[in-house]
Design an enzyme around this catalytic site. Structure first.
Site, PDB file in Angstrom:
ATOM      1  N   CYS A   8      -0.569 -34.571  37.465  1.00 43.89           N
ATOM      2  CA  CYS A   8      -1.964 -34.572  37.035  1.00 43.89           C
ATOM      3  C   CYS A   8      -2.688 -33.297  37.471  1.00 43.89           C
ATOM      4  CB  CYS A   8      -2.654 -35.790  37.640  1.00 43.89           C
ATOM      5  SG  CYS A   8      -4.337 -35.952  37.102  1.00 43.89           S
ATOM      6  N   ARG A  47      -6.556 -41.586  26.523  1.00 40.92           N
ATOM      7  CA  ARG A  47      -6.653 -41.765  27.971  1.00 40.92           C
ATOM      8  C   ARG A  47      -7.771 -40.901  28.570  1.00 40.92           C
ATOM      9  NH1 ARG A  47      -4.389 -40.493  33.079  1.00 40.92           N
ATOM     10  NH2 ARG A  47      -3.990 -42.469  34.119  1.00 40.92           N
TER      11      ARG A  47
HETATM   12  P1  RVP Z   1       2.726 -40.273  40.210  1.00 38.25           P
HETATM   13  O1  RVP Z   1       3.349 -41.573  40.616  1.00 38.25           O
HETATM   14  O2  RVP Z   1       2.193 -39.501  41.365  1.00 38.25           O
HETATM   15  O3  RVP Z   1       3.646 -39.453  39.355  1.00 38.25           O
HETATM   16  O4  RVP Z   1       1.434 -40.630  39.336  1.00 38.25           O
HETATM   17  C1  RVP Z   1       1.496 -41.415  38.181  1.00 38.25           C
HETATM   18  C2  RVP Z   1       0.082 -41.623  37.681  1.00 38.25           C
HETATM   19  O5  RVP Z   1      -0.502 -40.375  37.264  1.00 38.25           O
HETATM   20  C3  RVP Z   1      -0.042 -42.498  36.443  1.00 38.25           C
HETATM   21  O6  RVP Z   1       0.060 -43.855  36.701  1.00 38.25           O
HETATM   22  C4  RVP Z   1      -1.406 -42.096  35.917  1.00 38.25           C
HETATM   23  O7  RVP Z   1      -2.461 -42.767  36.556  1.00 38.25           O
HETATM   24  C5  RVP Z   1      -1.504 -40.628  36.276  1.00 38.25           C
HETATM   25  N1  RVP Z   1      -1.237 -39.751  35.135  1.00 38.25           N
HETATM   26  C6  RVP Z   1      -0.441 -39.944  34.061  1.00 38.25           C
HETATM   27  N2  RVP Z   1      -0.520 -38.858  33.270  1.00 38.25           N
HETATM   28  C7  RVP Z   1      -1.360 -38.028  33.894  1.00 38.25           C
HETATM   29  C8  RVP Z   1      -1.784 -36.718  33.420  1.00 38.25           C
HETATM   30  O8  RVP Z   1      -1.271 -36.181  32.453  1.00 38.25           O
HETATM   31  N3  RVP Z   1      -2.754 -36.151  34.081  1.00 38.25           N
HETATM   32  N4  RVP Z   1      -1.787 -38.572  35.037  1.00 38.25           N
END
Ligand code: RVP
Length: 501
Positions: free
Chosen positions: A319, A418
């Protein structure tokens, strides 16, 4: 004047757990990780609980039907990604609900007119060497034969040879009829020394394959998360745009719980969506909402009727929301504040609304930290993306196997819903990246180890259940210097020495 928080925004790695007395009964085998998913009244039982406190992320690169099956068999839940057509998503949910342990829908199928070249290609793509040959090449077409690696010799055969020339034809196959139990199928497998038993219906159409190895693994899943009809439990992600069509399709497919998937859930769009679902289904359909990072966001979505609240903005490994928009909050601070809001709400109303800490879990102990800070379960993306069961390609990069993992806000996923703030139906700019994660093998093997670690840490905290941990845990902030002390230090690691010599 703008509001300033007095505390900095903190994340998991800034905390450690301080042990409590471990009594003699504090053994990993005695720890019960059952945890609620949806709200319930004091003294009652939630209508949906997990057997282990983990969920897989609502992402294209993480949660499809295969992930959902593998995780539910271990006691957790997947939320099948919503950034796909309603029909495809409902079909994935249907596949999970139809899943019968040991009975698999064939994923490697060809028709008799395909060639050996097609066999080699499909074997490389799926990694499966048993290929069902059906009249029309579909998983449920009329079964006319089976091809396994025993049927051809690559060094001798022409790649253009048609399958019907070398397959084991139906007339020579041992098969079971639809309705057969797993035990009966397994008996046939042993009696006839088979690796795979096809199951057909009264019209000779293929229904399932039963593999010898699956029967063995079935016995190893005492934690399976099942509904009242003994079907696996599955969730699904939805958005605030097409919910009036998507939710009915998912409900029809048998979904157990839906969750509005948004990077910022503190919005009127979410409130409208929750209210519509609650009114349309008389409260019967359970819906999670989020993501939020503070008390206000929690209260807003709970007042709209949400059954659980998802917490976290910007902490996901893929993210870049914080970089792109400067929006977010450290995951620990968010979970701590929202948990306090949940407890406050419980005191006021006698209704317990579970919270899910979403994103930013890097080490296994972060799961325990999240629970200790008040989360009822955690959602992970990167963690699950590494396994065989995630939907993405496994490839070799720089001599190591990796799996692809991309964010829902990346150009690859284009999940604009989203990040929707009203207006155009498009992703204006990226909030996620496209990446690789180290390949880690089978979900079950890894998750078993993680859960064992979680239980051991809980024993150090003197806690035998999640709620016990939430009450008893003692957490301390750590200084930068003590973080350094937490890893191996002041020694020469043997691996390093070997690799540099
Ligand atoms: P991680 O487990 O740290 O990889 O995080 C997963 C989470 O990141 C997802 O459940 C969602 O809330 C968030 N996410 C998914 N896509 C993105 C993005 O493109 N920014 N973020």
């Amino acid at each position: 004047m703008a509001y300033f928080y007095s505390e900095p925004s903190r994340t998991f790695s800034e905390y450690l757990l301080v042990p409590n007395l471990s009594t003699k009964e504090c053994m990993p085998g005695n720890v019960d990780l059952k945890t609620p998913v949806v709200k319930f009244k004091a003294g009652e039982k939630p209508s949906l609980q997990l057997n282990i406190p983990v969920a897989s992320a609502i992402m294209q690169s993480v949660s499809d039907n295969n992930m959902a099956i593998a995780l539910a068999r271990c006691g957790g839940i997947s939320f099948v990604y919503g950034s796909q057509t309603i029909g495809n998503q409902a079909e994935m949910v249907r596949k999970v609900k139809k899943y019968k342990a040991g009975f698999v829908i064939s994923d490697s199928n060809l028709s008799p007119d395909n060639t050996l070249r097609d066999v080699v290609e499909i074997k490389e793509r799926t990694g499966h060497s048993t290929i069902a040959i059906t009249e029309d090449g579909t998983p449920t077409g009329k079964l006319v034969g089976i091809v396994t690696s025993r049927d051809y010799r690559l060094s001798r055969a022409s790649m253009d040879q048609k399958i019907h020339e070398f397959m084991t034809p139906f007339s020579q196959l041992i098969y079971g009829q639809e309705g057969i139990t797993l035990k009966e199928a397994n008996d046939m497998i042993w009696e006839h020394k088979l690796n795979c038993l096809p199951i057909i219906d009264s019209e000779q159409k293929l229904v399932y394959l039963v593999f010898r190895k699956d029967y063995d693994s079935h016995k190893e899943n005492p934690n399976e998360l099942l509904d009242q009809n003994k079907r696996l439990v599955v969730g699904a992600g939805i958005n605030t745009r097409d919910y009036k069509e998507r939710v009915p399709a998912l409900v029809d497919a048998g979904v157990d719980v839906v969750c509005i998937d948004s990077s910022d859930g503190y919005s009127e769009w979410q409130s409208d969506t929750i209210r519509w679902i609650k009114e349309t289904y008389n409260g019967e359909v359970k819906v999670g909402a989020g993501n939020v990072v503070d008390r206000e966001g929690f209260r807003y979505l709970v007042n709209a009727g949400a059954d659980f609240i998802k917490v976290g903005i910007g902490g996901g490994s893929i993210c870049i929301t914080r970089e792109q928009k400067g929006i977010g909050r450290g995951q620990a601070s968010s979970v701590i504040e929202v948990s306090a809001a949940r407890d406050e709400y419980f005191k006021e109303t006698g209704i317990y609304v579970p919270i899910c800490s979403d994103g930013g879990i890097v080490h296994d102990y972060h799961i325990v930290l999240a629970l200790a800070m008040g989360a009822d379960f955690v959602m992970l993306g990167r963690y699950f993306a590494r396994f065989d069961e995630s939907p993405t390609r496994k490839i070799k990069v720089g001599g190591n196997f990796v799996k692809e993992y991309w964010g829902e806000g990346s150009n690859r996923a284009r999940n604009w819903q989203r990040y929707d703030m009203g207006g155009d139906s498009k992703l204006g700019f990226e909030e996620g990246v496209d990446s690789y994660v180290p390949y880690a093998g089978k979900l079950k093997d890894n998750l078993d180890t993680t859960i064992h670690k979680v239980k051991s840490t809980m024993c150090n905290c003197g806690a035998l259940s999640v709620s016990d941990l939430q009450q008893k845990a003692r957490l301390t902030l750590v200084s930068a210097t003590s973080i350094k002390e937490g890893g191996a230090h002041d020694v020469i690691l043997k691996d390093k020495e070997l690799s540099s010599s």
